[in-house]
Motif scaffolding. Sequence first.
Motif, PDB file in Angstrom:
ATOM      1  N   ILE A 234      51.679  45.036  31.322  1.00 16.22           N
ATOM      2  CA  ILE A 234      51.873  43.923  30.390  1.00 16.22           C
ATOM      3  C   ILE A 234      50.777  43.885  29.334  1.00 16.22           C
ATOM      4  N   TYR A 235      49.528  44.004  29.768  1.00 14.68           N
ATOM      5  CA  TYR A 235      48.396  43.775  28.860  1.00 14.68           C
ATOM      6  C   TYR A 235      47.656  45.045  28.469  1.00 14.68           C
ATOM      7  N   GLY A 236      47.820  46.119  29.229  1.00 14.55           N
ATOM      8  CA  GLY A 236      47.132  47.352  28.907  1.00 14.55           C
ATOM      9  C   GLY A 236      45.644  47.281  29.228  1.00 14.55           C
TER      10      GLY A 236
ATOM     11  N   GLY B  66      50.254  46.796  43.230  1.00 12.80           N
ATOM     12  CA  GLY B  66      51.341  46.239  42.435  1.00 12.80           C
ATOM     13  C   GLY B  66      50.843  45.266  41.384  1.00 12.80           C
ATOM     14  N   CYS B  67      49.860  44.451  41.745  1.00 12.55           N
ATOM     15  CA  CYS B  67      49.294  43.504  40.777  1.00 12.55           C
ATOM     16  C   CYS B  67      48.560  44.232  39.656  1.00 12.55           C
ATOM     17  N   MET B  68      47.822  45.271  39.994  1.00 20.18           N
ATOM     18  CA  MET B  68      47.118  46.031  38.961  1.00 20.18           C
ATOM     19  C   MET B  68      48.114  46.743  38.044  1.00 20.18           C
ATOM     20  N   TRP B  69      49.175  47.297  38.604  1.00 16.91           N
ATOM     21  CA  TRP B  69      50.198  47.965  37.785  1.00 16.91           C
ATOM     22  C   TRP B  69      50.856  46.957  36.836  1.00 16.91           C
ATOM     23  N   THR B  70      51.130  45.760  37.336  1.00 19.16           N
ATOM     24  CA  THR B  70      51.715  44.717  36.487  1.00 19.16           C
ATOM     25  C   THR B  70      50.773  44.358  35.347  1.00 19.16           C
TER      26      THR B  70
ATOM     27  N   GLU C  92      33.026  36.302  25.448  1.00 17.42           N
ATOM     28  CA  GLU C  92      33.491  34.917  25.378  1.00 17.42           C
ATOM     29  C   GLU C  92      34.580  34.640  26.411  1.00 17.42           C
ATOM     30  N   THR C  93      35.482  35.603  26.586  1.00 21.01           N
ATOM     31  CA  THR C  93      36.525  35.435  27.599  1.00 21.01           C
ATOM     32  C   THR C  93      35.929  35.451  28.992  1.00 21.01           C
ATOM     33  N   ALA C  94      34.915  36.290  29.196  1.00 21.81           N
ATOM     34  CA  ALA C  94      34.258  36.351  30.502  1.00 21.81           C
ATOM     35  C   ALA C  94      33.628  35.011  30.862  1.00 21.81           C
ATOM     36  N   LYS C  95      32.991  34.357  29.883  1.00 22.74           N
ATOM     37  CA  LYS C  95      32.374  33.061  30.150  1.00 22.74           C
ATOM     38  C   LYS C  95      33.401  32.035  30.618  1.00 22.74           C
ATOM     39  N   ALA C  96      34.596  32.113  30.076  1.00 24.27           N
ATOM     40  CA  ALA C  96      35.628  31.123  30.400  1.00 24.27           C
ATOM     41  C   ALA C  96      36.458  31.502  31.620  1.00 24.27           C
ATOM     42  N   SER C  97      36.574  32.793  31.923  1.00 19.39           N
ATOM     43  CA  SER C  97      37.549  33.226  32.925  1.00 19.39           C
ATOM     44  C   SER C  97      36.956  33.682  34.244  1.00 19.39           C
ATOM     45  N   TYR C  98      35.672  34.041  34.281  1.00 19.96           N
ATOM     46  CA  TYR C  98      35.127  34.586  35.521  1.00 19.96           C
ATOM     47  C   TYR C  98      35.118  33.553  36.644  1.00 19.96           C
ATOM     48  N   GLY C  99      35.026  32.275  36.294  1.00 17.04           N
ATOM     49  CA  GLY C  99      35.125  31.246  37.319  1.00 17.04           C
ATOM     50  C   GLY C  99      36.471  31.271  38.024  1.00 17.04           C
ATOM     51  N   LEU C 100      37.544  31.481  37.250  1.00 14.84           N
ATOM     52  CA  LEU C 100      38.879  31.571  37.852  1.00 14.84           C
ATOM     53  C   LEU C 100      38.997  32.798  38.756  1.00 14.84           C
ATOM     54  N   LEU C 101      38.387  33.896  38.348  1.00 20.32           N
ATOM     55  CA  LEU C 101      38.434  35.098  39.170  1.00 20.32           C
ATOM     56  C   LEU C 101      37.740  34.865  40.509  1.00 20.32           C
ATOM     57  N   VAL C 102      36.575  34.242  40.457  1.00 22.13           N
ATOM     58  CA  VAL C 102      35.849  33.963  41.700  1.00 22.13           C
ATOM     59  C   VAL C 102      36.623  32.966  42.561  1.00 22.13           C
ATOM     60  N   ALA C 103      37.268  31.983  41.927  1.00 23.39           N
ATOM     61  CA  ALA C 103      38.058  31.003  42.680  1.00 23.39           C
ATOM     62  C   ALA C 103      39.209  31.682  43.411  1.00 23.39           C
ATOM     63  N   SER C 104      39.877  32.637  42.757  1.00 24.18           N
ATOM     64  CA  SER C 104      40.975  33.359  43.419  1.00 24.18           C
ATOM     65  C   SER C 104      40.449  34.170  44.591  1.00 24.18           C
ATOM     66  N   ALA C 105      39.251  34.742  44.433  1.00 25.15           N
ATOM     67  CA  ALA C 105      38.647  35.482  45.532  1.00 25.15           C
ATOM     68  C   ALA C 105      38.340  34.558  46.707  1.00 25.15           C
TER      69      ALA C 105
ATOM     70  N   LEU D 242      44.954  35.139  35.152  1.00 25.04           N
ATOM     71  CA  LEU D 242      45.608  34.908  36.440  1.00 25.04           C
ATOM     72  C   LEU D 242      46.281  36.174  36.964  1.00 25.04           C
ATOM     73  N   CYS D 243      46.845  36.965  36.048  1.00 22.16           N
ATOM     74  CA  CYS D 243      47.457  38.229  36.460  1.00 22.16           C
ATOM     75  C   CYS D 243      46.402  39.182  37.023  1.00 22.16           C
ATOM     76  N   LEU D 244      45.256  39.238  36.372  1.00 24.38           N
ATOM     77  CA  LEU D 244      44.175  40.096  36.859  1.00 24.38           C
ATOM     78  C   LEU D 244      43.597  39.552  38.160  1.00 24.38           C
ATOM     79  N   SER D 245      43.485  38.230  38.272  1.00 19.76           N
ATOM     80  CA  SER D 245      42.905  37.641  39.475  1.00 19.76           C
ATOM     81  C   SER D 245      43.779  37.855  40.706  1.00 19.76           C
ATOM     82  N   SER D 246      45.072  38.079  40.518  1.00 25.14           N
ATOM     83  CA  SER D 246      45.941  38.337  41.668  1.00 25.14           C
ATOM     84  C   SER D 246      45.532  39.624  42.376  1.00 25.14           C
ATOM     85  N   THR D 247      45.041  40.609  41.614  1.00 27.47           N
ATOM     86  CA  THR D 247      44.536  41.834  42.239  1.00 27.47           C
ATOM     87  C   THR D 247      43.345  41.528  43.127  1.00 27.47           C
ATOM     88  N   LEU D 248      42.416  40.725  42.620  1.00 26.73           N
ATOM     89  CA  LEU D 248      41.235  40.362  43.408  1.00 26.73           C
ATOM     90  C   LEU D 248      41.621  39.496  44.608  1.00 26.73           C
TER      91      LEU D 248
END
Length: 629
Positions: free
Chosen positions: A316-318, A308-312, A259-272, A128-134
């Motif tokens: 946090i996660y590097g 700002g979202c990318m910096w956050t 494995e994370t991509a399979k589960a999370s890319y849908g959320l990224l596209v949804a945020s977009a 979700l933190c990464l998707s805020s950038t998108l």
Amino acid sequence: MSSSSSRDPFPMHSEEARRLEASTATSTNWNSMETSTAQKVRASSSSSAQTVSLKSKGSSGSKDDNIYEDIENEDAHQTKSEHYLETEDEYFDNPVNQRPNFVVRILKAIHGKLYGDTLPIEQLLRTLCLSSTLFFMIGGYWLMRSLKDPVLTALCGVTAIPKAKMLSVGVVLFVVSIYNKLLDSSYKKHTLFYIFGTVYFFIFSTISLLLKHPTIGLPNEVPSYSRILGWISYCSIESFGSVMVSLFWSFTNSNVDLETAKASYGLLVASAQIGSILGPTIVSVKAESWGVANIYFCGAIAMLLLQGCMWTFVSIYGTNETKAESDAGANTPVPKEKKKKAGVLEGIHLFIKHNYVKGIFAISCLFMVEVTIVDYTMKVLARDHFAGLYPCEMGQSCWDYAAQAPTGMSSDATAAFTKFMGLFGQATNGLSFLLSLFGTSAIIRYLGLRLTLLLFPSLCLAVIIMVRLHPTLYVVFAAMMVLKANSYALNNPTKEMLYQPTSSAVRYKAKSWIDIFGARGSKALGSVVTNAFSDSATTLVQNGSLVGMMVASFLIFNARFMGKSFDHYIATGYIVGGDEEEDEVDGHMITDQVDKQDTSCAIYEDDKEIKENVSDHSDEAEGEKVQMV
């Protein structure tokens, strides 16, 4: 007292609880306990007894006797009820005020069904933190895109739009060249977000201020090709959408495992998709009250917010780059021999060299040929439909008195056509959002990437056949909505996952050329087809559908090839687009290293030294030696 009453009905698992349980081992009542002094005496005597028992067993038993045999046998005969009592329960073993409420439990259950165990809550927060950038990137882009044509039309005239499209190709090529140069520099990949984000912030802020100027900006209502502000605005928005989105997915592919991509890319596209809905909504609702120039500045603010979202996220996660530096610590880095830079054309070189990269291009772009054909078919049918409902009559501006025939659409027909296209946009974006949020991750997890790759081109073929058999307006409307929504929800996430077994050069450089110029080329190819058969809707449907079916059939064949190649590269560890030595061995390097018991990092020699050092120790360290080997 009965056996049921001797068991503690409220078992606890802290260290203090274990000590209390040991103190009541010989008692018949669970709530009896001893003083701390008695506990120490009992613990001391118990420890001495165990020591004597182990020594006697070691002296009398054979060499292969296992001193833990009794413990293992005891664990093997443990009942389910005893195991349950020793396992922490989320509901019963927590205080009442810390137990999850009903809503939280329902949300966790839904989360488990949609995303499984591969996206735990911690990883969900990271996504979700990464998707805020998108979100801010796509939201800002669609806001600016909604202003792109109106601003150019007001400043330079509507006839400037085709010329601006051609000019934007050259501008995008120039920006991509700078982008590839920065990739070859010493900058970390995430700093490119700050560089491009800052540049576009100043560009869009300056344009928003100049739009208020009485002669340069919108107050001057006389359009002219010489008003350069319109050209700058159009090309800046085009280049931003082309480069920044490609940069985001390249960065994501480099920092998310499969494995994370399979589960999370849908959320990224949804945020977009949320951003793509909110951006134009702000324009349509607030353009009159806020003014075009102020709305334009909102797009500039989005450039700061995505930074700002990318910096956050990085703080946090590097990233893989920052984690590699952190792991190195104070170790002196070994100087590396610099490779010869391939320059801005390295992406094209990688595309020509690797069939796998060509396959990614086909999945990323060729479906746009079908979309362009079906989209134009829908618009032709819609034009004819609404022109029939609201015909142009004599006395209206669309009537040609010389030919005694209508030359265009009536104002009512134009309004109905516009409303129809607005409904199409809302339906497409809404369906895409729902599919991305609830369907993408679940489909990829249950079907696997290989079958999911086949799903979209098969769907395209079915849709084209349906349009050919039933070429009515609302059938084509439904077909186009399904194509567009699934291209966002299914095709985009799967084609991004295909970059997992590729090198950084492929993920950044080849991808930039594919996403930017491959997409434009595919749309141009689709336009050639529609232009060739644009005489009538019947001709367009008959011939355009044949082209669409051929493209879809090829994409099905390509999806089978890409699925097999992807599975093979993931299983063997082969990286597409590595250095020339890796390309020569063609993925057999890992097998050869296993056969030779050697690696490029000299791990074999280090392991040998460890074994020799451990062998010099006493028998007391024998267990540690076994664990190290």
